[in-house]
Design a protein around this motif. Sequence first.
Motif, PDB file in Angstrom:
ATOM      1  N   ASP A   1       0.861  -1.174   0.000  1.00 39.41           N
ATOM      2  CA  ASP A   1       0.000   0.000   0.000  1.00 39.41           C
ATOM      3  C   ASP A   1       0.903   1.232   0.000  1.00 39.41           C
ATOM      4  OD1 ASP A   1      -2.985   1.000   0.765  1.00 39.41           O
ATOM      5  OD2 ASP A   1      -1.453   2.255   1.714  1.00 39.41           O
ATOM      6  N   ALA A   2       0.674   2.131  -0.932  1.00 38.92           N
ATOM      7  CA  ALA A   2       1.540   3.308  -1.079  1.00 38.92           C
ATOM      8  C   ALA A   2       1.557   4.165   0.184  1.00 38.92           C
ATOM      9  CB  ALA A   2       1.097   4.137  -2.279  1.00 38.92           C
ATOM     10  N   ARG A   3       0.434   4.259   0.883  1.00 37.12           N
ATOM     11  CA  ARG A   3       0.385   5.083   2.104  1.00 37.12           C
ATOM     12  C   ARG A   3       1.223   4.464   3.211  1.00 37.12           C
ATOM     13  NH1 ARG A   3      -5.944   4.729   1.466  1.00 37.12           N
ATOM     14  NH2 ARG A   3      -5.113   2.641   1.115  1.00 37.12           N
ATOM     15  N   LEU A   4       1.118   3.144   3.376  1.00 37.55           N
ATOM     16  CA  LEU A   4       1.948   2.460   4.372  1.00 37.55           C
ATOM     17  C   LEU A   4       3.419   2.536   3.983  1.00 37.55           C
ATOM     18  CD1 LEU A   4      -0.241  -0.711   5.074  1.00 37.55           C
ATOM     19  CD2 LEU A   4       0.036   1.309   6.550  1.00 37.55           C
ATOM     20  N   ALA A   5       3.691   2.411   2.685  1.00 35.17           N
ATOM     21  CA  ALA A   5       5.078   2.489   2.207  1.00 35.17           C
ATOM     22  C   ALA A   5       5.665   3.874   2.471  1.00 35.17           C
ATOM     23  CB  ALA A   5       5.145   2.141   0.725  1.00 35.17           C
ATOM     24  N   ARG A   6       4.885   4.933   2.241  1.00 41.41           N
ATOM     25  CA  ARG A   6       5.377   6.291   2.521  1.00 41.41           C
ATOM     26  C   ARG A   6       5.662   6.473   4.006  1.00 41.41           C
ATOM     27  NH1 ARG A   6       1.322   7.834  -1.240  1.00 41.41           N
ATOM     28  NH2 ARG A   6      -0.062   8.406   0.472  1.00 41.41           N
ATOM     29  N   ALA A   7       4.766   5.982   4.854  1.00 40.39           N
ATOM     30  CA  ALA A   7       4.963   6.111   6.306  1.00 40.39           C
ATOM     31  C   ALA A   7       6.209   5.339   6.747  1.00 40.39           C
ATOM     32  CB  ALA A   7       3.728   5.605   7.055  1.00 40.39           C
ATOM     33  N   ALA A   8       6.371   4.122   6.240  1.00 35.18           N
ATOM     34  CA  ALA A   8       7.523   3.291   6.614  1.00 35.18           C
ATOM     35  C   ALA A   8       8.830   3.901   6.119  1.00 35.18           C
ATOM     36  CB  ALA A   8       7.350   1.877   6.064  1.00 35.18           C
ATOM     37  N   GLN A   9       8.836   4.352   4.867  1.00 39.57           N
ATOM     38  CA  GLN A   9      10.056   4.924   4.305  1.00 39.57           C
ATOM     39  C   GLN A   9      10.450   6.200   5.038  1.00 39.57           C
ATOM     40  OE1 GLN A   9      12.142   3.512   2.070  1.00 39.57           O
ATOM     41  NE2 GLN A   9      13.486   5.201   2.602  1.00 39.57           N
ATOM     42  N   ALA A  10       9.474   7.039   5.320  1.00 40.20           N
ATOM     43  CA  ALA A  10       9.762   8.292   6.030  1.00 40.20           C
ATOM     44  C   ALA A  10      10.307   7.998   7.433  1.00 40.20           C
ATOM     45  CB  ALA A  10       8.501   9.154   6.109  1.00 40.20           C
ATOM     46  N   HIS A  11       9.786   6.970   8.094  1.00 40.23           N
ATOM     47  CA  HIS A  11      10.271   6.656   9.446  1.00 40.23           C
ATOM     48  C   HIS A  11      11.698   6.113   9.403  1.00 40.23           C
ATOM     49  CE1 HIS A  11      10.146   6.008  13.665  1.00 40.23           C
ATOM     50  NE2 HIS A  11      10.246   4.692  13.562  1.00 40.23           N
ATOM     51  N   SER A  12      11.990   5.223   8.457  1.00 40.10           N
ATOM     52  CA  SER A  12      13.365   4.720   8.328  1.00 40.10           C
ATOM     53  C   SER A  12      14.336   5.867   8.061  1.00 40.10           C
ATOM     54  CB  SER A  12      13.452   3.676   7.205  1.00 40.10           C
ATOM     55  OG  SER A  12      12.806   2.486   7.585  1.00 40.10           O
ATOM     56  N   ALA A  13      13.977   6.739   7.135  1.00 36.05           N
ATOM     57  CA  ALA A  13      14.838   7.879   6.795  1.00 36.05           C
ATOM     58  C   ALA A  13      15.017   8.815   7.987  1.00 36.05           C
ATOM     59  CB  ALA A  13      14.255   8.631   5.602  1.00 36.05           C
ATOM     60  N   ASP A  14      13.945   9.037   8.744  1.00 36.49           N
ATOM     61  CA  ASP A  14      14.013   9.910   9.916  1.00 36.49           C
ATOM     62  C   ASP A  14      14.923   9.316  10.992  1.00 36.49           C
ATOM     63  OD1 ASP A  14      13.113  12.307  11.335  1.00 36.49           O
ATOM     64  OD2 ASP A  14      12.002  10.923  12.625  1.00 36.49           O
ATOM     65  N   MET A  15      14.807   7.999  11.229  1.00 31.59           N
ATOM     66  CA  MET A  15      15.678   7.368  12.239  1.00 31.59           C
ATOM     67  C   MET A  15      17.145   7.492  11.838  1.00 31.59           C
ATOM     68  SD  MET A  15      13.716   3.959  13.672  1.00 31.59           S
ATOM     69  CE  MET A  15      13.443   3.178  12.082  1.00 31.59           C
ATOM     70  N   ALA A  16      17.438   7.294  10.549  1.00 30.17           N
ATOM     71  CA  ALA A  16      18.826   7.404  10.094  1.00 30.17           C
ATOM     72  C   ALA A  16      19.332   8.840  10.208  1.00 30.17           C
ATOM     73  CB  ALA A  16      18.939   6.917   8.652  1.00 30.17           C
ATOM     74  N   LYS A  17      18.523   9.782   9.768  1.00 29.27           N
ATOM     75  CA  LYS A  17      18.936  11.187   9.762  1.00 29.27           C
ATOM     76  C   LYS A  17      19.087  11.749  11.176  1.00 29.27           C
ATOM     77  CE  LYS A  17      17.581  15.734   8.091  1.00 29.27           C
ATOM     78  NZ  LYS A  17      16.576  16.499   7.350  1.00 29.27           N
ATOM     79  N   ARG A  18      18.141  11.417  12.047  1.00 27.59           N
ATOM     80  CA  ARG A  18      18.141  11.982  13.397  1.00 27.59           C
ATOM     81  C   ARG A  18      18.794  11.066  14.432  1.00 27.59           C
ATOM     82  NH1 ARG A  18      12.099  14.280  13.763  1.00 27.59           N
ATOM     83  NH2 ARG A  18      12.747  14.850  15.850  1.00 27.59           N
ATOM     84  N   ARG A  19      19.333   9.949  13.969  1.00 28.39           N
ATOM     85  CA  ARG A  19      20.168   9.070  14.781  1.00 28.39           C
ATOM     86  C   ARG A  19      19.449   8.523  16.023  1.00 28.39           C
ATOM     87  NH1 ARG A  19      25.396   9.488  13.164  1.00 28.39           N
ATOM     88  NH2 ARG A  19      26.198   8.928  15.211  1.00 28.39           N
ATOM     89  N   TYR A  20      18.247   7.977  15.826  1.00 22.28           N
ATOM     90  CA  TYR A  20      17.533   7.331  16.918  1.00 22.28           C
ATOM     91  C   TYR A  20      16.973   6.003  16.413  1.00 22.28           C
ATOM     92  CZ  TYR A  20      12.982   8.708  14.904  1.00 22.28           C
ATOM     93  OH  TYR A  20      11.900   8.853  14.082  1.00 22.28           O
ATOM     94  N   PHE A  21      16.482   5.197  17.341  1.00 17.65           N
ATOM     95  CA  PHE A  21      15.900   3.904  16.989  1.00 17.65           C
ATOM     96  C   PHE A  21      14.721   3.647  17.913  1.00 17.65           C
ATOM     97  CE2 PHE A  21      15.799  -0.792  17.469  1.00 17.65           C
ATOM     98  CZ  PHE A  21      15.445  -1.097  16.169  1.00 17.65           C
ATOM     99  N   SER A  22      13.518   3.903  17.420  1.00 11.67           N
ATOM    100  CA  SER A  22      12.329   3.779  18.252  1.00 11.67           C
ATOM    101  C   SER A  22      11.082   3.804  17.380  1.00 11.67           C
ATOM    102  CB  SER A  22      12.268   4.942  19.245  1.00 11.67           C
ATOM    103  OG  SER A  22      11.081   4.907  20.002  1.00 11.67           O
ATOM    104  N   HIS A  23       9.997   3.241  17.897  1.00  9.13           N
ATOM    105  CA  HIS A  23       8.699   3.350  17.231  1.00  9.13           C
ATOM    106  C   HIS A  23       8.151   4.764  17.365  1.00  9.13           C
ATOM    107  CE1 HIS A  23       8.052  -0.875  16.267  1.00  9.13           C
ATOM    108  NE2 HIS A  23       8.576  -1.170  17.442  1.00  9.13           N
TER     109      HIS A  23
END
Length: 176
Positions: A76-98
């Motif tokens: 689902d494109a909406r779930l994919a956008r949410a998942a991709q944005a979260h992975s990118a955010d964790m990498a960029k902001r250096r955290y690991f959490s839900h």
Amino acid sequence: MKTTPITPAPTTRARRARRARRARPAVLAGLTVLLAAAPLATAAAPASAALTYQQQVVQLVNAQRAKVGCRALVTDARLARAAQAHSADMAKRRYFSHTSPDGRTFVQRIRAQGYPGTRLAENIAAGYRTPSTVMAAWMKSPGHRANILNCRYTAIGVGYATGGPYGTYWTQDFGG
């Protein structure tokens, strides 16, 4: 189920860099939330000659689900956008959490993308280099495995990003 993520202790920059290079991959137990809303039809991902890491994870998930008699999940494109944005955010902001540093939960991120499904869950992992290694880790974790093999989910979105102290960040968002 929630576990404490493995993160480097705050020390000097050089020590953190050394630890990040030898850091063990981390998996945070998946969370499941049941919400009351009408399900929406899902959209399939376009086919291509070379599969992305995200598409490979979806294939691996569906292979595991087939073994226990569950229907294949559709991307689902909406779930994919949410998942991709979260992975990118964790990498960029250096955290690991839900939960992101600003307090947003996976449910809020998924809803912000317009997904109205009745059931939501998220699996995250960090430090795994390939789709097969991250899937093997998720399948060894009872909470993650339960999300992957829950036959009530009908849709998935997968995120993958590089950077941060773990090097790789993975997110699976499930909907149903």
